[in-house]
Design an enzyme around this catalytic site. Structure first.
Site, PDB file in Angstrom:
ATOM      1  N   LYS A 189      19.893  36.145 -24.374  1.00 16.78           N
ATOM      2  CA  LYS A 189      19.567  36.137 -22.938  1.00 16.78           C
ATOM      3  C   LYS A 189      18.063  36.024 -22.669  1.00 16.78           C
ATOM      4  O   LYS A 189      17.664  35.429 -21.680  1.00 16.78           O
ATOM      5  CB  LYS A 189      20.111  37.407 -22.287  1.00 16.78           C
ATOM      6  CG  LYS A 189      21.613  37.386 -22.178  1.00 16.78           C
ATOM      7  CD  LYS A 189      22.125  38.580 -21.449  1.00 16.78           C
ATOM      8  CE  LYS A 189      23.634  38.547 -21.463  1.00 16.78           C
ATOM      9  NZ  LYS A 189      24.244  39.652 -20.747  1.00 16.78           N
TER      10      LYS A 189
ATOM     11  N   ASP B 109      24.529  38.371 -14.097  1.00 17.54           N
ATOM     12  CA  ASP B 109      24.882  39.742 -14.506  1.00 17.54           C
ATOM     13  C   ASP B 109      24.533  40.731 -13.394  1.00 17.54           C
ATOM     14  O   ASP B 109      25.280  41.650 -13.095  1.00 17.54           O
ATOM     15  CB  ASP B 109      24.089  40.152 -15.756  1.00 17.54           C
ATOM     16  CG  ASP B 109      24.696  39.576 -17.024  1.00 17.54           C
ATOM     17  OD1 ASP B 109      25.872  39.163 -16.981  1.00 17.54           O
ATOM     18  OD2 ASP B 109      23.994  39.532 -18.050  1.00 17.54           O
TER      19      ASP B 109
HETATM   20  P1  NAP Z   1      20.847  43.515 -25.406  1.00 14.17           P
HETATM   21  O1  NAP Z   1      19.953  42.707 -24.563  1.00 14.17           O
HETATM   22  O2  NAP Z   1      20.875  43.276 -26.848  1.00 14.17           O
HETATM   23  O3  NAP Z   1      20.480  45.047 -25.221  1.00 14.17           O
HETATM   24  C1  NAP Z   1      21.167  46.031 -25.965  1.00 14.17           C
HETATM   25  C2  NAP Z   1      20.777  47.403 -25.434  1.00 14.17           C
HETATM   26  O4  NAP Z   1      21.604  48.364 -26.109  1.00 14.17           O
HETATM   27  C3  NAP Z   1      19.319  47.776 -25.735  1.00 14.17           C
HETATM   28  O5  NAP Z   1      18.842  48.576 -24.693  1.00 14.17           O
HETATM   29  C4  NAP Z   1      19.467  48.578 -27.030  1.00 14.17           C
HETATM   30  O6  NAP Z   1      18.437  49.515 -27.221  1.00 14.17           O
HETATM   31  C5  NAP Z   1      20.764  49.312 -26.759  1.00 14.17           C
HETATM   32  N1  NAP Z   1      21.423  49.746 -27.980  1.00 14.17           N
HETATM   33  C6  NAP Z   1      22.019  48.954 -28.899  1.00 14.17           C
HETATM   34  N2  NAP Z   1      22.534  49.713 -29.891  1.00 14.17           N
HETATM   35  C7  NAP Z   1      22.245  50.998 -29.572  1.00 14.17           C
HETATM   36  C8  NAP Z   1      22.497  52.242 -30.192  1.00 14.17           C
HETATM   37  N3  NAP Z   1      23.160  52.311 -31.346  1.00 14.17           N
HETATM   38  N4  NAP Z   1      22.067  53.367 -29.581  1.00 14.17           N
HETATM   39  C9  NAP Z   1      21.400  53.300 -28.408  1.00 14.17           C
HETATM   40  N5  NAP Z   1      21.122  52.155 -27.766  1.00 14.17           N
HETATM   41  C10 NAP Z   1      21.541  51.019 -28.347  1.00 14.17           C
HETATM   42  O7  NAP Z   1      22.359  43.460 -24.838  1.00 14.17           O
HETATM   43  P2  NAP Z   1      22.878  43.222 -23.338  1.00 14.17           P
HETATM   44  O8  NAP Z   1      23.124  41.793 -23.094  1.00 14.17           O
HETATM   45  O9  NAP Z   1      21.977  43.959 -22.416  1.00 14.17           O
HETATM   46  O10 NAP Z   1      24.329  43.903 -23.387  1.00 14.17           O
HETATM   47  C11 NAP Z   1      24.475  45.313 -23.426  1.00 14.17           C
HETATM   48  C12 NAP Z   1      25.951  45.677 -23.219  1.00 14.17           C
HETATM   49  O11 NAP Z   1      26.358  45.255 -21.941  1.00 14.17           O
HETATM   50  C13 NAP Z   1      26.888  45.000 -24.217  1.00 14.17           C
HETATM   51  O12 NAP Z   1      27.887  45.906 -24.596  1.00 14.17           O
HETATM   52  C14 NAP Z   1      27.510  43.873 -23.439  1.00 14.17           C
HETATM   53  O13 NAP Z   1      28.828  43.558 -23.864  1.00 14.17           O
HETATM   54  C15 NAP Z   1      27.556  44.486 -22.053  1.00 14.17           C
HETATM   55  N6  NAP Z   1      27.564  43.458 -21.023  1.00 14.17           N
HETATM   56  C16 NAP Z   1      28.634  43.401 -20.216  1.00 14.17           C
HETATM   57  C17 NAP Z   1      28.705  42.454 -19.229  1.00 14.17           C
HETATM   58  C18 NAP Z   1      29.897  42.439 -18.329  1.00 14.17           C
HETATM   59  O14 NAP Z   1      30.143  41.408 -17.694  1.00 14.17           O
HETATM   60  N7  NAP Z   1      30.607  43.535 -18.203  1.00 14.17           N
HETATM   61  C19 NAP Z   1      27.669  41.527 -19.061  1.00 14.17           C
HETATM   62  C20 NAP Z   1      26.557  41.624 -19.896  1.00 14.17           C
HETATM   63  C21 NAP Z   1      26.527  42.592 -20.877  1.00 14.17           C
HETATM   64  P3  NAP Z   1      17.083  49.093 -28.004  1.00 14.17           P
HETATM   65  O15 NAP Z   1      16.208  48.425 -26.978  1.00 14.17           O
HETATM   66  O16 NAP Z   1      16.533  50.373 -28.489  1.00 14.17           O
HETATM   67  O17 NAP Z   1      17.480  48.166 -29.105  1.00 14.17           O
END
Ligand code: NAP
Length: 498
Positions: free
Chosen positions: A293, A330
């Site tokens: 993203k 999003d």
């Molecule tokens: P991203 O940009 O990779 O960000 C991941 C986030 O999760 C970061 O803040 C990361 O923290 C944190 N994280 C990952 N592993 C962790 C752990 N073990 N403990 C604590 N924090 C952790 O991902 P994203 O696109 O924002 O997506 C995040 C979630 O939202 C995913 O599960 C995705 O499926 C969901 N999502 C859902 C929708 C929907 O339509 N419902 C849309 C978009 C995303 P750090 O910065 O410390 O690495």
């Protein structure tokens, strides 16, 4: 029309006959009987039995171990069996390029007119250059193949483009498949690039090569019968991508609005090289998810202003002039789901958002975290950002004029009652469903808990919040709403330019 072929890999003749019936019921056009999978195979007894019980046209393959199959016996017995299959009236016989000359001599060039000879070449390591692939096709043609089959392996999704280039120029019918999950596109888009057939398995236990979709997915999810040369290609580029429900949702929507496009899961490694490789107007739009993203911002020529300030893009549209425009749906999806979750007076349709003046704790500072934080700020909420990597929480909080927290502080953070919590980390997402960003006892500090994770639908966070009597909003709500935005974008573009 590209045929859909189910490979039959059962260990017994009886099971294979049953699977052939299942393949017919599932809507396939033919079956590939993999003789090398049958234990204790006796050609003169078993072949007639197999053919008698088969309701569909048959392709017979007796793949030796040296070409990735299971047959370990001598070549004369194998050739003899393939000749017998021809005499018994099968529609296709597959022979490997490495021995195709020998096989032609063995049958003295005679085969029943009805039977088509597929000459195949398998490379389980990589996909050669276009030039090498074209040479391979020419060699296969030269041995007298009715149908050319080339199967290679994808190390990167961009490898598939070379197979497509060769397929569209092939002078004889060609089956061109790229194995592994990164090669899925080659299997679904076979009709777009003139592929003679594509394989669809009955279920994941019955695969004959890496990366095969099920016949049900081909027919019902990707709607492969409607794919043709003019079909636009859309998809979700992410890594991992297998778990995504987006293809189911988007393909249904595309069918519903009657837009000639197919939406694929695209397992990528490098967004920039993907977009550069698949740069034709037919590859007209993509969703982006983890981990692309943020990279997507650099890849787009133009940006929706909100997407630019968020610094994350989840939707890329290729305009007819070739320019890539990035959007972030999003934030629209998440914020409207949260607003509906808060409900009560001042709903999301009111001039003043129900988020205005509320304190929202956003856990996560990645793409989803940024989208929710910016979106909530825009609606007048006071935003607190908590993140595992504290520096990222600080940077996001500073960018939107909010406050940053360490993840560990969530346990005691309770400056006021009636707060809203939004999890935007991947904690709790399949397969690690025991994860949660906040201890259960702290959940009672909140009025509404939203979880961006949508697989599973009810995460541990939401279950525990409900147990604490807190209103919950599932990530499925965000998922549906963020998907509806690109759908309407595509419709808008379709109406404007086609
Ligand atoms: P991203 O940009 O990779 O960000 C991941 C986030 O999760 C970061 O803040 C990361 O923290 C944190 N994280 C990952 N592993 C962790 C752990 N073990 N403990 C604590 N924090 C952790 O991902 P994203 O696109 O924002 O997506 C995040 C979630 O939202 C995913 O599960 C995705 O499926 C969901 N999502 C859902 C929708 C929907 O339509 N419902 C849309 C978009 C995303 P750090 O910065 O410390 O690495």
């Amino acid at each position: 029309m590209t045929l859909v072929c189910v490979p039959l890999v059962a260990r017994t003749v009886e099971e294979m006959v049953a699977d052939a019936a299942a393949a017919a019921a599932a809507g396939s056009d033919l079956v590939e009987i993999r003789l090398d999978f049958i234990q204790g195979f006796r050609p003169r007894e078993h072949l007639p039995q197999l053919l008698r019980g088969c309701p569909l046209p048959v392709l017979v393959t007796y793949r030796p171990t040296w070409e990735g199959g299971q047959y370990e016996g001598d070549e004369t017995t194998r050739f003899d069996t393939l000749r017998l299959a021809m005499e018994l009236g099968v529609d296709y016989v597959d022979i490997e390029l490495k021995v195709a000359d020998k096989f032609m001599s063995f049958i003295s060039g005679n085969k029943p007119e009805k039977c088509k000879l597929i000459v195949s070449s398998h490379n389980y390591e990589y996909t050669p250059s276009c030039e090498e692939l074209a040479n391979l096709v020419a060699r296969i043609q030269a041995v007298g193949a009715d149908i050319v089959k080339v199967a290679t392996a994808a190390k990167d999704i961009v490898d598939v483009s070379r197979m497509f280039q060769v397929m569209v120029h092939c002078q004889v019918p060609m089956i061109g498949l790229v194995m592994s999950e990164r090669g899925l596109m080659s299997r679904v888009l076979a009709p777009k690039f003139g592929g003679y057939l594509t394989f669809g398995i009955l279920n994941s236990a019955k695969t004959s090569a890496p990366g095969q979709p099920t016949v049900e997915e081909l027919l019902d999810v990707y709607n492969i019968r409607c794919i043709g040369p003019d079909t636009k290609v859309l998809g979700l580029i992410a890594n991992p991508v297998k778990q995504s429900k987006s293809p189911i949702l988007h393909n249904k929507c595309l069918q519903y609005v009657g837009y000639n496009a197919v939406y694929l899961p695209l397992l990528g490694d490098n967004l920039a090289s993907f977009l550069e490789t698949y740069s034709s107007p037919d590859f007209s739009g993509f969703s982006c998810s983890l981990p692309f993203k943020v990279d997507a911002v650099q890849c787009c020529n133009e940006h929706d202003p909100v997407a630019k300030s968020i610094g994350a893009i989840n939707t890329i549209v290729r305009r007819p002039d070739g320019k890539l425009v990035g959007y972030n749906t999003d934030y629209i999806g998440a914020i409207s789901a949260i607003e509906d979750g808060i409900g009560g007076p001042g709903s999301k349709d009111a001039v003043i958002s129900p988020l205005a003046g509320r304190l929202i704790v956003v856990v996560g500072a990645g793409g989803a975290g940024k989208a929710i934080a910016y979106g909530a700020k825009e609606k007048g909420a006071r935003v607190v950002v908590a993140n595992r990597t504290y520096e990222k929480a600080v940077s996001l909080a500073n960018a939107i004029g909010g406050q940053a927290l360490r993840l560990a502080d969530l346990e005691t953070f309770r400056p006021e009652d009636g707060m809203i919590l939004a999890n935007a980390t991947s904690l709790g997402m399949q397969p690690n469903i025991d994860g949660t960003p906040i201890p259960k006892k702290a959940l009672s500090f909140y009025d509404v808990v939203f979880d961006a994770v949508y697989a599973p639908k009810v995460t541990r966070l939401l279950r525990e919040a409900e147990e604490c009597g807190v209103k919950v909003v599932s990530g499925v709500e965000m998922f549906i709403r963020q998907a509806m935005a690109p759908e309407s974008l595509m419709r808008e573009i379709a109406a404007k330019y086609t």
